[in-house]
Design a protein around this motif. Structure first.
Motif, PDB file in Angstrom:
ATOM      1  N   LEU A  33     -38.199   0.636 -77.326  1.00  0.00           N
ATOM      2  CA  LEU A  33     -39.495   1.106 -77.826  1.00  0.00           C
ATOM      3  C   LEU A  33     -39.333   2.021 -79.037  1.00  0.00           C
ATOM      4  O   LEU A  33     -40.134   1.977 -79.975  1.00  0.00           O
ATOM      5  N   LYS A  34     -38.289   2.829 -79.037  1.00  0.00           N
ATOM      6  CA  LYS A  34     -38.055   3.729 -80.176  1.00  0.00           C
ATOM      7  C   LYS A  34     -37.851   2.943 -81.466  1.00  0.00           C
ATOM      8  O   LYS A  34     -38.335   3.309 -82.529  1.00  0.00           O
ATOM      9  N   GLU A  35     -37.138   1.817 -81.338  1.00  0.00           N
ATOM     10  CA  GLU A  35     -36.866   0.948 -82.481  1.00  0.00           C
ATOM     11  C   GLU A  35     -38.139   0.434 -83.153  1.00  0.00           C
ATOM     12  O   GLU A  35     -38.155   0.136 -84.340  1.00  0.00           O
ATOM     13  N   LEU A  36     -39.193   0.292 -82.363  1.00  0.00           N
ATOM     14  CA  LEU A  36     -40.402  -0.356 -82.870  1.00  0.00           C
ATOM     15  C   LEU A  36     -41.161   0.507 -83.877  1.00  0.00           C
ATOM     16  O   LEU A  36     -41.978   0.014 -84.635  1.00  0.00           O
ATOM     17  N   GLN A  37     -40.906   1.793 -83.819  1.00  0.00           N
ATOM     18  CA  GLN A  37     -41.573   2.739 -84.719  1.00  0.00           C
ATOM     19  C   GLN A  37     -43.087   2.672 -84.633  1.00  0.00           C
ATOM     20  O   GLN A  37     -43.787   2.582 -85.642  1.00  0.00           O
ATOM     21  N   ARG A  38     -43.542   2.666 -83.431  1.00  0.00           N
ATOM     22  CA  ARG A  38     -44.972   2.743 -83.163  1.00  0.00           C
ATOM     23  C   ARG A  38     -45.160   3.806 -82.082  1.00  0.00           C
ATOM     24  O   ARG A  38     -44.227   4.149 -81.372  1.00  0.00           O
ATOM     25  N   LYS A  39     -46.417   4.262 -81.966  1.00  0.00           N
ATOM     26  CA  LYS A  39     -46.677   5.148 -80.827  1.00  0.00           C
ATOM     27  C   LYS A  39     -46.529   4.331 -79.546  1.00  0.00           C
ATOM     28  O   LYS A  39     -46.874   3.150 -79.525  1.00  0.00           O
ATOM     29  N   TYR A  40     -46.020   4.943 -78.513  1.00  0.00           N
ATOM     30  CA  TYR A  40     -45.949   4.195 -77.252  1.00  0.00           C
ATOM     31  C   TYR A  40     -46.083   5.111 -76.048  1.00  0.00           C
ATOM     32  O   TYR A  40     -45.876   6.319 -76.144  1.00  0.00           O
ATOM     33  N   GLU A  41     -46.482   4.500 -74.944  1.00  0.00           N
ATOM     34  CA  GLU A  41     -46.489   5.207 -73.665  1.00  0.00           C
ATOM     35  C   GLU A  41     -45.925   4.262 -72.613  1.00  0.00           C
ATOM     36  O   GLU A  41     -46.061   3.049 -72.725  1.00  0.00           O
ATOM     37  N   ILE A  42     -45.264   4.843 -71.638  1.00  0.00           N
ATOM     38  CA  ILE A  42     -44.764   4.022 -70.535  1.00  0.00           C
ATOM     39  C   ILE A  42     -45.477   4.492 -69.279  1.00  0.00           C
ATOM     40  O   ILE A  42     -45.401   5.663 -68.919  1.00  0.00           O
ATOM     41  N   ILE A  43     -46.190   3.582 -68.658  1.00  0.00           N
ATOM     42  CA  ILE A  43     -46.922   3.950 -67.445  1.00  0.00           C
ATOM     43  C   ILE A  43     -46.186   3.371 -66.244  1.00  0.00           C
ATOM     44  O   ILE A  43     -46.161   2.162 -66.039  1.00  0.00           O
ATOM     45  N   TYR A  44     -45.536   4.244 -65.503  1.00  0.00           N
ATOM     46  CA  TYR A  44     -44.866   3.804 -64.279  1.00  0.00           C
ATOM     47  C   TYR A  44     -45.840   3.971 -63.131  1.00  0.00           C
ATOM     48  O   TYR A  44     -46.362   5.063 -62.906  1.00  0.00           O
ATOM     49  N   VAL A  45     -46.092   2.894 -62.421  1.00  0.00           N
ATOM     50  CA  VAL A  45     -46.985   3.000 -61.270  1.00  0.00           C
ATOM     51  C   VAL A  45     -46.141   2.941 -60.005  1.00  0.00           C
ATOM     52  O   VAL A  45     -45.544   1.914 -59.692  1.00  0.00           O
ATOM     53  N   ASP A  46     -46.060   4.064 -59.321  1.00  0.00           N
ATOM     54  CA  ASP A  46     -45.316   4.101 -58.071  1.00  0.00           C
ATOM     55  C   ASP A  46     -46.235   3.592 -56.961  1.00  0.00           C
ATOM     56  O   ASP A  46     -47.197   4.237 -56.581  1.00  0.00           O
ATOM     57  N   ASP A  47     -45.905   2.411 -56.469  1.00  0.00           N
ATOM     58  CA  ASP A  47     -46.777   1.743 -55.512  1.00  0.00           C
ATOM     59  C   ASP A  47     -46.434   2.167 -54.079  1.00  0.00           C
ATOM     60  O   ASP A  47     -46.056   1.355 -53.247  1.00  0.00           O
ATOM     61  N   GLY A  48     -46.547   3.448 -53.823  1.00  0.00           N
ATOM     62  CA  GLY A  48     -46.299   3.945 -52.464  1.00  0.00           C
ATOM     63  C   GLY A  48     -44.853   3.849 -52.018  1.00  0.00           C
ATOM     64  O   GLY A  48     -44.583   3.570 -50.844  1.00  0.00           O
ATOM     65  N   SER A  49     -43.909   4.081 -52.926  1.00  0.00           N
ATOM     66  CA  SER A  49     -42.488   3.991 -52.562  1.00  0.00           C
ATOM     67  C   SER A  49     -42.136   5.016 -51.496  1.00  0.00           C
ATOM     68  O   SER A  49     -42.682   6.116 -51.469  1.00  0.00           O
ATOM     69  N   THR A  50     -41.193   4.635 -50.625  1.00  0.00           N
ATOM     70  CA  THR A  50     -40.776   5.561 -49.577  1.00  0.00           C
ATOM     71  C   THR A  50     -39.337   6.035 -49.807  1.00  0.00           C
ATOM     72  O   THR A  50     -38.759   6.700 -48.967  1.00  0.00           O
ATOM     73  N   ASP A  51     -38.752   5.646 -50.928  1.00  0.00           N
ATOM     74  CA  ASP A  51     -37.388   6.104 -51.221  1.00  0.00           C
ATOM     75  C   ASP A  51     -37.447   7.192 -52.296  1.00  0.00           C
ATOM     76  O   ASP A  51     -38.438   7.896 -52.414  1.00  0.00           O
ATOM     77  N   GLY A  52     -36.414   7.305 -53.093  1.00  0.00           N
ATOM     78  CA  GLY A  52     -36.374   8.383 -54.087  1.00  0.00           C
ATOM     79  C   GLY A  52     -37.141   8.091 -55.375  1.00  0.00           C
ATOM     80  O   GLY A  52     -37.134   8.910 -56.295  1.00  0.00           O
ATOM     81  N   THR A  53     -37.781   6.938 -55.460  1.00  0.00           N
ATOM     82  CA  THR A  53     -38.473   6.562 -56.703  1.00  0.00           C
ATOM     83  C   THR A  53     -39.448   7.634 -57.214  1.00  0.00           C
ATOM     84  O   THR A  53     -39.393   8.001 -58.390  1.00  0.00           O
TER      85      THR A  53
END
Ligand code: UDP
Ligand code: MG
Length: 321
Positions: A33-53
């Protein structure tokens, strides 16, 4: 070259118990994403993980301002996780991918190139690295079936790596396990869909969340999608013909039996045909009734919520309302 009009990119990734993958995923994704030279956001959706996620994600959000983490209260499933991410995504283009590194972040620039002439670019895992009998074979059948039934021909409906123009996503409502049908549904609304070959890797860490039982769910969802495509604004056109045919057949059978009774004095009380005739009449009337109920539901649905039955692409010379 990435099209100029793309000023910002959102990447949406659902994660369910992917603690072994989170950090490497973020590292590789950020590199690309850094290479692209655009603004960016990463949306991680934690779908109810029960481990260390969840903890790992929290650290990422803390250390990297590009990261947004949405934690769902429980495991709602991949489709719901995507939907949550879409609701928060603000980029001109929204990219989705799996969080287990089976999709390769380095394919993102390719998707962004292709989206210039299209509204939706879908990945095609041409050399798919999953077990043959348990995954690839069911998936080949599913892709053929979905393509045939929906009329939108793609080689790989199941690939999570996709890119969408924002408008495409914002008009979509997802239910059940329907994320894989987005290209088909979108294409019915006039969205321009294409597919490009993308890389695929075997799952190195963590477990797949699905088994063979997903096939049945896909088939049921396909029936829903097809029904909605063809009849959601005219349900009587679906139920009506069956209803008319059944009740007409039932009527003829009953007429035939009645004539035999009155003209020839035959006893018809013990004949299976009598049962069939009555059954067909009742089922036929029920089906027509269901169609009519459906028609009323359609009106309630569209009128109470002011939902149009069309989609406008652009208004030129718009009158102020
Ligand atoms: N996933 C999710 N919720 C679920 C199941 C899966 O968010 O209920 C995520 C999972 O963490 C992964 C992606 O969806 O990032 C694809 O899942 P998986 O790799 O198990 O599917 P497969 O590649 O085996 O089809
Ligand atoms: Mg996977």
């Amino acid at each position: 070259m990435i099209p100029q009009w793309i000023k910002s990119i959102s990447v949406v990734i659902p994660l369910y118990n992917e603690e072994e993958n989170v950090e490497e995923l973020h590292r590789r994704l950020t590199e690309v994403l850094k290479e692209l030279q655009r603004k960016y956001e990463i949306i991680y959706v934690d779908d109810g993980s029960t481990d260390g996620t969840p903890q790992l994600l929290e650290t990422l959000a803390h250390d990297d301002e590009h990261v947004i983490v949405l934690s769902l209260r429980r495991n709602f499933g991949q489709t719901a996780a995507f939907a949550a991410g879409f609701d928060f995504a603000s980029g001109d283009v929204i990219v989705t991918m799996d969080g287990d590194l089976q999709n390769d972040p380095s394919d993102i620039p390719k998707l962004l190139q292709y989206i210039d002439g299209y509204d939706l670019v879908s990945g095609w895992r041409k050399k798919r690295r999953d077990p043959f009998f348990r995954r690839r074979l069911p998936s080949m059948i599913a892709n053929w079936l979905i393509s045939t039934v929906t009329g939108v021909k793609l080689h790989d409906y199941g690939c999570s790596l996709k890119a969408y123009r924002r408008e495409v996503i914002k008009n979509l409502r997802l239910y059940g396990e329907m994320h894989r049908f987005i290209p088909a549904v979108a294409s019915w609304y006039g969205v321009r869909v294409t597919e490009v070959e993308t890389k695929h890797h075997p799952r190195l860490r963590g477990k797949s969340k699905y088994g063979i039982s997903r096939t049945i769910k896909v088939v049921l969802d396909l029936i829903t999608v097809k029904f909605l495509q063809s009849f959601s604004t005219k349900p009587i056109q679906f139920f009506g013909p069956f209803g008319l045919f059944f009740s007409a057949l039932g009527f003829l059978i009953s007429l035939y039996l009645t004539l035999r009774k009155f003209l020839f004095g035959e006893s018809i009380g013990g004949r299976p045909l009598l049962l069939l005739g009555v059954l067909l009449i009742i089922v036929g009337i029920q089906l027509i009734g269901m169609g009519l109920l459906g028609e009323m539901l359609v009106r309630v649905y569209h009128e109470s919520q002011r939902k149009p039955i069309y989609v406008i692409k652009k208004i030129i010379g718009k009158k102020e309302k």
